[in-house]
Motif scaffolding. Sequence first.
Motif, short mmCIF file in Angstrom:
data_model
loop_
_atom_site.label_atom_id
_atom_site.label_comp_id
_atom_site.label_asym_id
_atom_site.label_seq_id
_atom_site.Cartn_x
_atom_site.Cartn_y
_atom_site.Cartn_z
N ALA A 175 5.73 2.04 4.30
CA ALA A 175 4.29 1.43 4.18
C ALA A 175 3.00 2.13 4.62
N PHE A 176 3.97 2.87 5.93
CA PHE A 176 2.74 3.52 6.13
C PHE A 176 2.43 5.82 5.75
N LYS A 177 3.91 5.74 4.81
CA LYS A 177 3.50 7.03 4.28
C LYS A 177 3.05 6.93 3.66
N ASN A 178 3.71 5.84 2.07
CA ASN A 178 3.36 5.87 0.76
C ASN A 178 1.52 5.38 0.99
N LYS A 179 0.97 5.11 1.94
CA LYS A 179 -0.07 4.62 2.25
C LYS A 179 -1.10 3.18 2.05
N THR A 180 0.31 2.00 1.46
CA THR A 180 -0.01 0.47 1.72
C THR A 180 -0.80 0.18 3.00
N ILE A 192 -4.34 -2.42 3.87
CA ILE A 192 -4.22 -3.72 4.75
C ILE A 192 -5.78 -3.47 5.59
N LEU A 193 -5.69 -2.32 5.64
CA LEU A 193 -6.83 -1.82 6.67
C LEU A 193 -8.74 -1.81 5.19
N ALA A 197 -1.29 6.43 -5.63
CA ALA A 197 -1.81 5.86 -6.74
C ALA A 197 -2.31 4.84 -6.54
N ARG A 198 -2.03 3.46 -6.69
CA ARG A 198 -1.71 2.50 -6.60
C ARG A 198 -2.80 2.07 -5.48
N THR A 199 -2.91 2.93 -3.95
CA THR A 199 -3.25 2.52 -2.79
C THR A 199 -4.47 3.75 -3.01
N LEU A 200 -4.76 4.63 -3.60
CA LEU A 200 -6.00 5.28 -4.06
C LEU A 200 -6.94 4.19 -5.11
N GLY A 201 -6.26 3.22 -6.14
CA GLY A 201 -6.80 3.08 -7.18
C GLY A 201 -7.23 1.77 -6.42
#
Lengths: 226, 342
Positions: B16-21, B25-26, B261-265
Amino acid sequence: MQLEIHNIAKRYDQNRGLAPTSFNVVKGELIAIVGHNGAGKSTLLKMLASWIVPDGGTVIIDGIDLKNRAAIVRKVGFIPEDPNLFDFFSVEYNLKLFAMLNQIPFLRVEAILDEFNLLPFRKTKVQALSKGLKQRVNIGRALLSDPPLLILDEPTSGLDFEMTREIYRLLNSMHDAGKTIIFTSHRPEEIKNLATRIMVLHQGSLIFDGLPGAYFQSEIHEQLYA
Amino acid sequence: MMRNILVLLFNDLAIAFKNKTFFLILFIPLFIFVSLNLIDGSKAETDKIKIGLVQDEAYAPKLTSSIKAAGKLMEITWVKNEADGVRLLKEHKIDGMLSKDEKVPSRLALLVLKRESLHTIAIVQSFSALQKAAEGRDPDWIATVNSLHEGGIQRQTLPTWILMLVLLIGFIILPAQIAEEKEKKLLLALLQTPIHEVQWLIAKLLLGMILIISAILLLHLLGQFGPVNFLDYMAFIVVGSFCFSAYGVCLGFLCRNQASARTLGVIFYLPHLLPSAMSDVSEKLTAIAPFLPSYQLYQPLQAILLEDGKLANMSFDWIYLFLLGLLMFYLSYLLMKKRWLM
């Protein structure tokens, strides 16, 4: 087919990549590129396939600069280590899609399906195929436009004995058909059986370029596989 | 067994940390906190009703004196004419405007942004109470309540739903699909054919536009909402879908894989959606929202769907969206040429 590579280079973080490298390839050669992991083998092949943009240098294929992608794509067939196919579609769909984009008649697809023993799997979704079969589809796709130069990145990696032999057979038949082939490998027996010329990359530099006989007698081979 | 669960849990956290998920949360609570602060900037600001009165209009002296007397509850803003009042209403500078009722000239008409809102009820109730206190009889100052936004609650929320659809496809679905093609090296395979980079980009752009337009049309069919100016509306939807599809394609190129992409989206989705969609309830958000491209889509949609607006009056908005779309398309092309994160 004449390939001229002059000072092609690519640098990644931590000084990895490929130092300026130059060599020529003539029609009909079957070149094995060997070296440890991270030696720059895949980087070199990916640059030749336009997957990676080089930092510098020139690549000329039959007098056409690699930067002229539209003119060069039909001359180069690249087969990556991991088959990159549309998994959720059938073998036939994958081949027909690329045939359409290459403006090649579907008859060629039928010929490829037949030549690569893929007729029983034509309606099978790619995700249901073994890695060996996927690799066969991948090679078939690369051959759709009948390119004179074939580049294969570790074509037998992860394949069982039977599939490996099948790939050797395909490489030999393509070579016999007059194609120029460049491939990377970690297997000494593969290099010995197939290659007409061997190039060794070490830490991003070309340290050997010669005939298989000279290579297998050299210290480089012993150091590589010690 | 517990040890294995913990090992797996730490592995999942590392992923989750690596793929920026983790950034989500922040980011999400932080963003909502900032938005809430913008909506409820101060208690006084939300409690006081700002009523616009037209300068040349003759109001009953008891009305104006009552409003002035209820200074803690209401505040008068004098407007030059009705058009000026409508402008201030749209900008959320006033909550309502009182003018002469066309049918009963002795009484007043209240113009508000939305008829079916708690704010409107509060205004009407306040005036009723003021009149009762001032004249001691049943309230009749306000004869009719007119709203700037036509239609019921369903129609009034339509621009927000459409904006949600456009941003969902533009910022979540499209970048994920592009990142998947990059991640699986499918795009590189396609680029080994004689297709030009621009052709691939146009195909993706059209995909986004088709998805957006289909979703909007389906929404209209299901809800049986018919726009008044159909051609103007469609033209705006086409320009908007072009802009946000190009935006989405560009976002996809900034990501190496679907998880990124999900996180950035989401990071782009919320700040584009909330300030624009919530600009109706806050003066501060109304001031911030115009800096976002989503507002340049939302505002005209609202005008066309609710205020019978015309495309000809929205030249800035559609030119802005079109140019932004072109810029995003060009950036995507440059990233593609460089084989960015491919």
